[in-house]
Scaffold this active site. Sequence first.
Site, PDB file in Angstrom:
ATOM      1  N   LYS A 118       0.819  -1.214   0.000  1.00  7.54           N
ATOM      2  CA  LYS A 118       0.000   0.000   0.000  1.00  7.54           C
ATOM      3  C   LYS A 118       0.852   1.264   0.000  1.00  7.54           C
ATOM      4  O   LYS A 118       0.452   2.277  -0.569  1.00  7.54           O
ATOM      5  CB  LYS A 118      -0.988  -0.001   1.175  1.00  7.54           C
ATOM      6  CG  LYS A 118      -2.119  -1.005   0.988  1.00  7.54           C
ATOM      7  CD  LYS A 118      -3.353  -0.670   1.811  1.00  7.54           C
ATOM      8  CE  LYS A 118      -4.470  -1.678   1.522  1.00  7.54           C
ATOM      9  NZ  LYS A 118      -5.626  -1.529   2.418  1.00  7.54           N
ATOM     10  N   LYS A 200      -5.726 -11.184  -8.123  1.00 11.05           N
ATOM     11  CA  LYS A 200      -6.973 -11.269  -7.373  1.00 11.05           C
ATOM     12  C   LYS A 200      -8.005 -10.298  -7.953  1.00 11.05           C
ATOM     13  O   LYS A 200      -7.658  -9.186  -8.356  1.00 11.05           O
ATOM     14  CB  LYS A 200      -6.660 -10.899  -5.918  1.00 11.05           C
ATOM     15  CG  LYS A 200      -7.782 -11.132  -4.955  1.00 11.05           C
ATOM     16  CD  LYS A 200      -7.362 -10.756  -3.539  1.00 11.05           C
ATOM     17  CE  LYS A 200      -8.596 -10.586  -2.671  1.00 11.05           C
ATOM     18  NZ  LYS A 200      -8.280 -10.170  -1.318  1.00 11.05           N
ATOM     19  N   LYS A 203     -11.918  -4.376  -7.112  1.00  8.71           N
ATOM     20  CA  LYS A 203     -12.662  -3.297  -7.765  1.00  8.71           C
ATOM     21  C   LYS A 203     -11.807  -2.056  -7.978  1.00  8.71           C
ATOM     22  O   LYS A 203     -12.223  -1.126  -8.653  1.00  8.71           O
ATOM     23  CB  LYS A 203     -13.950  -2.977  -7.034  1.00  8.71           C
ATOM     24  CG  LYS A 203     -13.740  -2.269  -5.741  1.00  8.71           C
ATOM     25  CD  LYS A 203     -15.021  -2.103  -4.992  1.00  8.71           C
ATOM     26  CE  LYS A 203     -14.735  -2.115  -3.527  1.00  8.71           C
ATOM     27  NZ  LYS A 203     -15.143  -3.307  -2.832  1.00  8.71           N
TER      28      LYS A 203
END
Length: 336
Positions: A118, A200, A203
């Site tokens: 991240k 994976k 969205k």
Amino acid sequence: MNQQTERRKRILSGIQPTGTFTLGNYIGAVRNWAKLQDEFECLYMVADLHALTVRQVPAELRAHTREAAAMLLAAGIDPAQSILFVQSHVPAHTQLNWILCCNSQFGELSRMTQFKDKSAKHPDNVNGGLFTYPALMAADILIYNADLVPVGQDQTQHLELARNVAQRFNNAYSPTFTLPEGYITKAGAKIMSLADPTRKMSKSDTNVNSFVLMTDDKDAILRKFKRAVTDSDGIVRYDVAEKPGVSNLITIYSVFTGKTVAEIEQEFAGRGYGDFKTAVGEAVADALAPIQGEYSRILADKAYVDKVLTEGAAAACRIADRTVQKVYKKVGLLQL
Ligand code: TRP
């Protein structure tokens, strides 16, 4: 039987309200949550505080939080059986978070792969919350003395940290926290992107054809499965290494039809991918239709959703506050 053996195991899990759930969230998490309710004492949480580690539009976060709760209800979480609540409505999570931050090491937090990923993805916002995220997640789990935590593969490192912190605390003070275990379901634990089946389903992917949303209509679902990336050998066979796209579709089809891999391979033997993809799309659309109906109905009834969340928060607070009181006392905070 004494109280101890009669007590059902307790489950806690959480999901971030970052927008409409994908089919991957549903198959990998939410669908299983509903099934666990008969056997376990379940607490399910909309992790709005965790969502703040990434910059959010306030009005959207607020809306997404209610939507997430409505989708969980639509997917079968029964508030008469389970405690459904929003993380920020239970202040004890943040209280325990601080104590656990003080019992987590910089080194171990630095090793979290999600933190590294991240930070790389949002280099302009590598904030303290992103770094201490696993301590908050540990607080979420330990505050209820959860025995089992259903999580995806990507959260197992955080769960391991929660166990380590719990053990360290128990050793330093006295037995306080239950050491939680992961509860990883085998079937469909990880649904892959329809556009790149080695990744994976997410969205946040810029390609909207790579994911199916829980609110997609039948046309969109059929179209997305039709476009799903497969391979060129034309055989419906499960082989994740050689045929990741087809294997992902087999998994999805299996989840919604209850058929085994062998039965599916048999069903589509000699039939090519066109038929297969249509069948997968139909199965998904049929399975989602009733959930979508329920979702619209529940979301339209804000008062109901808010009542469930109010009661959920009260029930969660009763357990969580007790843990915090105990912990505060053990670490030496003055009680009046
Ligand atoms: N970190 C989890 C995720 O992003 C969500 C979460 C927050 C969670 N607190 C939790 C999951 C506690 C399980 C238990 O998917």
